[in-house]
Design a protein around this motif. Structure first.
Motif, PDB file in Angstrom:
ATOM      1  N   GLY A  54      38.968  46.733  45.721  1.00 52.24           N
ATOM      2  CA  GLY A  54      38.288  45.448  45.727  1.00 52.24           C
ATOM      3  C   GLY A  54      39.148  44.231  45.492  1.00 52.24           C
ATOM      4  O   GLY A  54      38.645  43.118  45.466  1.00 52.24           O
ATOM      5  N   ASN A  55      40.433  44.400  45.347  1.00 55.84           N
ATOM      6  CA  ASN A  55      41.265  43.212  45.134  1.00 55.84           C
ATOM      7  C   ASN A  55      42.526  43.297  45.984  1.00 55.84           C
ATOM      8  O   ASN A  55      42.864  44.339  46.526  1.00 55.84           O
ATOM      9  CB  ASN A  55      41.617  43.028  43.661  1.00 55.84           C
ATOM     10  N   HIS A  56      43.209  42.204  46.090  1.00 54.99           N
ATOM     11  CA  HIS A  56      44.393  42.138  46.940  1.00 54.99           C
ATOM     12  C   HIS A  56      45.659  41.905  46.123  1.00 54.99           C
ATOM     13  O   HIS A  56      46.637  41.375  46.633  1.00 54.99           O
ATOM     14  CB  HIS A  56      44.230  41.015  47.967  1.00 54.99           C
TER      15      HIS A  56
END
Length: 98
Positions: A54-56
């Motif tokens: 869910g994150n970069h």
């Protein structure tokens, strides 16, 4: 449809034992879960880009450097079992041998 043999197989793989009433309850629970999963298949995801998390964020971890631990002996003194300078813990995996 979930059958009793499937519930018993999952219980065996999980190393759990249940009586007949509990198995019957799990059959209903598994059916509800599978019905919910079936409803998710109806969602149109054709224009949704695949994601793996869910994150970069990239490389958010600290540098891995060995440091001297000045409190190591205190840690060992508080451990219930110590062997050769390491904390000894009970084995939790069963042997595959007969």
């Amino acid at each position: 449809m979930v059958q009793e043999q499937e519930v018993l197989k999952v219980a065996e793989l999980s190393k759990l034992a249940f009586d007949a009433n509990e198995v019957a309850g799990f059959i209903e629970d598994f059916k509800e879960i599978l019905d919910m999963l079936d409803s998710l298949e109806e969602v149109d995801t054709s224009n949704v880009k695949p994601t793996y998390h869910g994150n970069h964020l990239m490389n958010v971890y600290r540098e891995d450097k060995a440091i001297k631990n000045e409190h190591y002996q205190q840690l060992l003194n508080n451990a219930p079992m110590v062997q050769d300078g390491y904390i000894k813990v009970p084995a939790i995996l069963e042997s595959q041998e007969a």
